[in-house]
Every structure is written in structure tokens, then in C-alpha cells.
Design a protein around this motif. Structure first.
Motif, PDB file in Angstrom:
ATOM      1  N   VAL A  57       0.854  -1.190   0.000  1.00 27.01           N
ATOM      2  CA  VAL A  57       0.000   0.000   0.000  1.00 27.01           C
ATOM      3  C   VAL A  57       0.889   1.238   0.000  1.00 27.01           C
ATOM      4  O   VAL A  57       1.600   1.495   0.977  1.00 27.01           O
ATOM      5  N   THR A  58       0.885   1.985  -1.090  1.00 20.66           N
ATOM      6  CA  THR A  58       1.711   3.180  -1.186  1.00 20.66           C
ATOM      7  C   THR A  58       0.964   4.370  -0.616  1.00 20.66           C
ATOM      8  O   THR A  58      -0.268   4.418  -0.615  1.00 20.66           O
ATOM      9  N   TRP A  59       1.729   5.341  -0.120  1.00 22.19           N
ATOM     10  CA  TRP A  59       1.138   6.543   0.472  1.00 22.19           C
ATOM     11  C   TRP A  59       1.027   7.638  -0.583  1.00 22.19           C
ATOM     12  O   TRP A  59       1.992   7.975  -1.247  1.00 22.19           O
ATOM     13  N   GLY A  60      -0.167   8.199  -0.707  1.00 25.27           N
ATOM     14  CA  GLY A  60      -0.367   9.271  -1.675  1.00 25.27           C
ATOM     15  C   GLY A  60      -0.297   8.749  -3.103  1.00 25.27           C
ATOM     16  O   GLY A  60      -0.221   7.549  -3.363  1.00 25.27           O
ATOM     17  N   GLY A  61      -0.307   9.647  -4.032  1.00 27.68           N
ATOM     18  CA  GLY A  61      -0.196   9.263  -5.432  1.00 27.68           C
ATOM     19  C   GLY A  61      -1.474   8.647  -5.972  1.00 27.68           C
ATOM     20  O   GLY A  61      -2.534   8.662  -5.346  1.00 27.68           O
ATOM     21  N   ARG A  62      -1.363   8.048  -7.112  1.00 29.94           N
ATOM     22  CA  ARG A  62      -2.516   7.497  -7.814  1.00 29.94           C
ATOM     23  C   ARG A  62      -2.869   6.118  -7.291  1.00 29.94           C
ATOM     24  O   ARG A  62      -2.000   5.296  -7.016  1.00 29.94           O
ATOM     25  N   TRP A  63      -4.174   5.865  -7.147  1.00 23.41           N
ATOM     26  CA  TRP A  63      -4.634   4.563  -6.685  1.00 23.41           C
ATOM     27  C   TRP A  63      -4.446   3.530  -7.791  1.00 23.41           C
ATOM     28  O   TRP A  63      -4.659   3.813  -8.979  1.00 23.41           O
TER      29      TRP A  63
END
Length: 213
Positions: free
Chosen positions: A127-133
Motif C-alpha cells: 500500500v503506497t502513500w499518496g499518489g494514484r490509486w
């Protein structure tokens, strides 16, 4: 080197570099695919294990559901960590080969960054923080929610058969174990320090006159 292909003005040194980098790229892609298979195999085995625990209804098996899913999450993150290693290395090899060829012949790493998640992005496991889903994030969150529900359901069934003090101690112990492991994963994935350090090593001038990956 820009604008010069291997078929025009190529030197023996260029051929050796191309061969070495291509072999490394192939090894990293094979590593990436191998750990992807391990990842999905682990999810299948853990899901079957949880289903068996609920079907059999043994208190011992139900008590293992929570710790087992925490361990599954850590193991899955380890496989992702190995895939990240292969992705970063493969990206550097693609960039070196592209410079040698004088164009964007290899762009798989660019597509991966767009389709799955960016390179060296701060995240917690997948799960990355920020940016595009991306769907990859949704896939990770799906399993996190499913595992949390399964753990809660197992704890509810255990509560019906255990003394309140035993249930409370088990719940506190399981929560502490989960927090310790989440903290460990955050320490590694949270700022992508490992990936960035690896990229710096690959980008360093290695004496080949091409400036690294």
C-alpha cells in the motif's frame, strides 16, 4: 553512445556489456516472477488453512488463525521485498541497455511503475502513500480487511469457549504481536530507504563510462 546501435560502429566492449547486462536483466526478471508465484501460492495455502480451521472448529486451530495471518502478511511482504529488489535491479539494467542502444528499447520498468506502484515509493508492504490509486493497492487492502475479519471471527468463537481472562490475554498478546510486525514493516517500507540505497549503488559510476543505471 547516444544514437549508436549495436549493429553500427559496435565494439567488442559494447558487445560484452550488452551481453552482461542482458543476462543480469533476465536473472532479475526470473527472480521477480519466481517470487510472484511464491506470493500467490502463500495466499492460497493460508486461505485454505483458515478455511480448515473454521470448518474443523478446534480451539487450538482457531487460536492459530490470528498469529498465522500475521505471519502470512510478513511473509507476503518479504516476497514483495524480493520483487522490489528485482524490479530496481532490472530497471537499472534496462536503462544501461537503452543508453547503449541509443533509445527507449526496453520500457518494462516504466510500465510497472505506472501500472503497479512507483519505484522507491514510501509504502507499507503493497500500500503506497499518496499518489494514484492502483488495483495492486486495492488487492493488498482487500486481504488486510479479509484477514482482520477472519481474526475477529476466530477471536469471537474463542471467547465463547475460553475464560474471559484467557481471552483478554490472548487478544492483548495477538494485538502486540501484530503491532510489532507492522512496525517492523513500516521501518523497512515506510520511507523506501532500502530501495533508494540500492538505486544509489546502481547509479554510482562503475568505471564503465556510462554513468551507471
Amino acid at each position: 553512445m547516444a544514437g549508436r546501435g549495436l549493429g553500427w560502429g559496435v565494439t567488442e566492449r559494447d558487445k560484452c556489456l550488452y551481453d552482461a547486462w542482458t543476462r543480469q536483466l533476465e536473472r532479475m526478471r526470473a527472480m521477480q516472477y519466481a517470487y510472484n508465484r511464491k506470493f500467490f501460492g502463500l495466499l492460497a495455502v493460508s486461505s485454505l488453512g483458515v478455511a480448515a480451521a473454521f470448518h474443523l472448529g478446534s480451539m487450538e486451530l482457531l487460536a492459530l488463525v490470528g498469529p498465522g495471518l500475521v505471519t502470512t502478511g510478513v511473509a507476503s511482504s518479504f516476497f514483495l521485498h524480493q520483487c522490489d529488489f528485482a524490479r530496481v535491479h532490472a530497471r537499472a539494467m534496462e536503462r544501461r541497455i537503452n543508453r547503449l542502444l541509443g533509445g527507449r528499447a526496453l520500457i518494462a520498468s516504466e510500465l510497472e511503475a505506472e501500472y503497479f506502484y512507483p519505484h522507491a515509493a514510501p509504502k507499507l508492504s503493497g500500500v503506497t502513500w499518496g499518489g494514484r490509486w492502483t488495483l495492486f493497492q486495492g488487492f493488498t487492502l482487500h486481504f488486510c480487511v479479509a484477514w482482520a475479519v477472519a481474526t475477529g471471527w476466530a477471536l469471537w468463537r474463542l471467547r465463547r469457549n475460553w475464560e474471559p481472562g484467557v481471552t483478554w490475554a490472548y487478544g492483548v498478546g495477538l494485538g502486540a504481536w501484530a503491532l510489532v510486525n507492522v512496525g517492523m514493516l513500516h521501518a523497512w517500507f515506510g520511507d523506501a530507504h532500502g530501495e533508494r540505497r540500492m538505486q544509489e549503488q546502481l547509479d554510482a559510476d562503475d568505471g564503465l563510462g556510462l554513468g551507471g543505471g
